[in-house]
Design a protein around this motif. Sequence first.
Motif, PDB file in Angstrom:
ATOM      1  N   VAL A  54       0.814  -1.216   0.000  1.00  0.00           N
ATOM      2  CA  VAL A  54       0.000   0.000   0.000  1.00  0.00           C
ATOM      3  C   VAL A  54       0.850   1.269   0.000  1.00  0.00           C
ATOM      4  N   THR A  55       2.138   1.148   0.306  1.00  0.00           N
ATOM      5  CA  THR A  55       3.009   2.319   0.377  1.00  0.00           C
ATOM      6  C   THR A  55       3.695   2.621  -0.949  1.00  0.00           C
ATOM      7  N   PHE A  56       4.223   1.582  -1.612  1.00  0.00           N
ATOM      8  CA  PHE A  56       5.054   1.826  -2.791  1.00  0.00           C
ATOM      9  C   PHE A  56       4.470   1.308  -4.104  1.00  0.00           C
ATOM     10  N   ASN A  57       3.454   0.430  -4.057  1.00  0.00           N
ATOM     11  CA  ASN A  57       3.007  -0.173  -5.311  1.00  0.00           C
ATOM     12  C   ASN A  57       1.524  -0.486  -5.264  1.00  0.00           C
ATOM     13  N   ASN A  58       0.707   0.546  -5.096  1.00  0.00           N
ATOM     14  CA  ASN A  58      -0.736   0.326  -5.050  1.00  0.00           C
ATOM     15  C   ASN A  58      -1.473   1.171  -6.077  1.00  0.00           C
ATOM     16  N   ALA A  59      -0.771   1.602  -7.134  1.00  0.00           N
ATOM     17  CA  ALA A  59      -1.415   2.367  -8.204  1.00  0.00           C
ATOM     18  C   ALA A  59      -2.346   1.451  -9.001  1.00  0.00           C
ATOM     19  N   PRO A  60      -3.472   1.960  -9.487  1.00  0.00           N
ATOM     20  CA  PRO A  60      -4.446   1.117 -10.195  1.00  0.00           C
ATOM     21  C   PRO A  60      -3.893   0.402 -11.418  1.00  0.00           C
ATOM     22  N   ASP A  61      -2.799   0.955 -12.033  1.00  0.00           N
ATOM     23  CA  ASP A  61      -2.268   0.312 -13.227  1.00  0.00           C
ATOM     24  C   ASP A  61      -1.270  -0.801 -12.899  1.00  0.00           C
ATOM     25  N   SER A  62      -0.983  -1.047 -11.622  1.00  0.00           N
ATOM     26  CA  SER A  62      -0.084  -2.132 -11.234  1.00  0.00           C
ATOM     27  C   SER A  62      -0.877  -3.412 -11.038  1.00  0.00           C
ATOM     28  N   THR A  63      -0.415  -4.502 -11.619  1.00  0.00           N
ATOM     29  CA  THR A  63      -1.112  -5.783 -11.467  1.00  0.00           C
ATOM     30  C   THR A  63      -0.977  -6.346 -10.054  1.00  0.00           C
ATOM     31  N   LYS A  64      -0.195  -5.672  -9.187  1.00  0.00           N
ATOM     32  CA  LYS A  64      -0.034  -6.129  -7.798  1.00  0.00           C
ATOM     33  C   LYS A  64      -0.766  -5.195  -6.822  1.00  0.00           C
ATOM     34  N   SER A  65      -1.710  -4.409  -7.312  1.00  0.00           N
ATOM     35  CA  SER A  65      -2.402  -3.445  -6.471  1.00  0.00           C
ATOM     36  C   SER A  65      -3.783  -3.959  -6.066  1.00  0.00           C
ATOM     37  N   TYR A  66      -4.347  -3.358  -5.028  1.00  0.00           N
ATOM     38  CA  TYR A  66      -5.711  -3.699  -4.617  1.00  0.00           C
ATOM     39  C   TYR A  66      -6.739  -3.358  -5.690  1.00  0.00           C
ATOM     40  N   PRO A  67      -6.711  -2.130  -6.269  1.00  0.00           N
ATOM     41  CA  PRO A  67      -7.714  -1.820  -7.292  1.00  0.00           C
ATOM     42  C   PRO A  67      -7.646  -2.778  -8.481  1.00  0.00           C
ATOM     43  N   TYR A  68      -6.431  -3.097  -8.933  1.00  0.00           N
ATOM     44  CA  TYR A  68      -6.294  -3.986 -10.078  1.00  0.00           C
ATOM     45  C   TYR A  68      -6.784  -5.386  -9.732  1.00  0.00           C
ATOM     46  N   GLY A  69      -6.398  -5.874  -8.547  1.00  0.00           N
ATOM     47  CA  GLY A  69      -6.789  -7.221  -8.150  1.00  0.00           C
ATOM     48  C   GLY A  69      -8.296  -7.373  -8.054  1.00  0.00           C
ATOM     49  N   ARG A  70      -8.954  -6.382  -7.460  1.00  0.00           N
ATOM     50  CA  ARG A  70     -10.407  -6.462  -7.312  1.00  0.00           C
ATOM     51  C   ARG A  70     -11.119  -6.421  -8.665  1.00  0.00           C
ATOM     52  N   GLU A  71     -10.544  -5.660  -9.606  1.00  0.00           N
ATOM     53  CA  GLU A  71     -11.201  -5.491 -10.907  1.00  0.00           C
ATOM     54  C   GLU A  71     -10.904  -6.637 -11.868  1.00  0.00           C
ATOM     55  N   HIS A  72      -9.716  -7.231 -11.757  1.00  0.00           N
ATOM     56  CA  HIS A  72      -9.285  -8.192 -12.762  1.00  0.00           C
ATOM     57  C   HIS A  72      -9.197  -9.638 -12.280  1.00  0.00           C
ATOM     58  N   GLU A  73      -9.447  -9.899 -10.989  1.00  0.00           N
ATOM     59  CA  GLU A  73      -9.348 -11.282 -10.510  1.00  0.00           C
ATOM     60  C   GLU A  73     -10.440 -12.141 -11.134  1.00  0.00           C
ATOM     61  N   ILE A  74     -10.036 -13.277 -11.684  1.00  0.00           N
ATOM     62  CA  ILE A  74     -10.974 -14.240 -12.245  1.00  0.00           C
ATOM     63  C   ILE A  74     -10.682 -15.603 -11.626  1.00  0.00           C
ATOM     64  N   PRO A  75     -11.500 -16.057 -10.669  1.00  0.00           N
ATOM     65  CA  PRO A  75     -11.278 -17.391 -10.094  1.00  0.00           C
ATOM     66  C   PRO A  75     -11.539 -18.470 -11.139  1.00  0.00           C
ATOM     67  N   LEU A  76     -10.640 -19.430 -11.220  1.00  0.00           N
ATOM     68  CA  LEU A  76     -10.811 -20.522 -12.170  1.00  0.00           C
ATOM     69  C   LEU A  76     -11.921 -21.470 -11.748  1.00  0.00           C
ATOM     70  N   HIS A  77     -12.204 -21.505 -10.447  1.00  0.00           N
ATOM     71  CA  HIS A  77     -13.207 -22.397  -9.890  1.00  0.00           C
ATOM     72  C   HIS A  77     -13.490 -21.955  -8.462  1.00  0.00           C
ATOM     73  N   ASP A  78     -14.606 -22.407  -7.934  1.00  0.00           N
ATOM     74  CA  ASP A  78     -14.871 -22.261  -6.510  1.00  0.00           C
ATOM     75  C   ASP A  78     -14.209 -23.428  -5.812  1.00  0.00           C
ATOM     76  N   ILE A  79     -13.641 -23.177  -4.621  1.00  0.00           N
ATOM     77  CA  ILE A  79     -12.923 -24.222  -3.907  1.00  0.00           C
ATOM     78  C   ILE A  79     -13.505 -24.391  -2.523  1.00  0.00           C
ATOM     79  N   ASP A  80     -13.671 -25.650  -2.101  1.00  0.00           N
ATOM     80  CA  ASP A  80     -14.038 -25.953  -0.735  1.00  0.00           C
ATOM     81  C   ASP A  80     -13.182 -27.121  -0.300  1.00  0.00           C
TER      82      ASP A  80
END
Length: 348
Positions: free
Chosen positions: A210-236
């Motif tokens: 959150v300090t050095f690499n949380n810009a929306p265009d970074s694939t390691k950021s919170y905004p990017y992760g929330r927008e682009h995460e695609i689960p391959l399957h549900d897991i239990d």
Amino acid sequence: MPRNARTNALGLSRNDYRGGKSTLCPGCGHDSISNQIIRIAYELGLEQHNVIKMSGIGCSSKTPAYFLGRAHAFNAIHGRMPSVVTGATTVNNELVAMGVSGDGDTGSIGLGQYKHLLRRNVPMVYIIENNGVYGLTKGQFSATADEGQFLRYYGDNDLPPIDLALEAIVSNCTFVGRSFSGDPGQVQALLKASIAHKGTAVLDIVSPCVTFNNAPDSTKSYPYGREHEIPLHDIDLLAPDFVEEREEIMIEDYEAGQIIDVPMHDGTVVRLKKTDRDYDPRQRVQAIQLLEEARMDNLLLTGLLYYEEPRMTLAESENLSDRPLTQLPDDMLRPPREALDNLMQSMM
């Protein structure tokens, strides 16, 4: 165990599985991962004196201090955690080994050790807290940083990233998962399954800095992760009462929306619910192709990326005793003088 239970099968509360107070930045994804480790250890009833926490150097490698405070722990030097965990699990095969590393500790100085740990199939859970940046040393690019990414104090990154999950698959790791620290349910399920796995289980968890690499265009950021995460399957994760003699694990073809069970060798079962993607985590070539397609499409695919029937662990391939070497008496560890004399005589 019921979700509302105050103590687990060992009579311990969830607080009994905590460690020290975190000194990481507020909002760091690493703290979320630590919280999920605490939760699943409590739910599984792990005996902490049988757990060893390992780490190297970096923000991620500080986190074992924040969970399972009653477990054994060893903080190795930069990139050398695999060597230490190899030694510890070889002499004591009763340990539940949990290593926490980062994208720098694993992907840069520790890449060679990482690759050899995988080919040796050292029994451990290998968690990579992946944020694409060196947070502990003020924000330089790491080996997993995005090509073309810009950081305020370091300019543009002109180098392509290393995919540490892909490296694990091509190095014959038999359990490879990827998740996002902002998806606690999936992280918990993958952690439980990785503990049940026989051999090396790699979890590459995107964990935003959150300090050095949380810009929306970074694939390691919170905004990017929330927008682009695609689960391959549900897991239990299930725990059957009884398991018959273990046989080769096979998965039949199944349709979208259908549920299949992938048995682990300790009797637990990973339950996968297929999404709209035609994906079988048992197919190595398909896993590699899927990761390449995700890279080109800038997608964050999460879930169980690859799984196959476990192969021999390092101790098994070296024909070591089933009894931990740490428990063997001196007369079994040290050959008698006569045996040494005969050995020396044979060399003359």
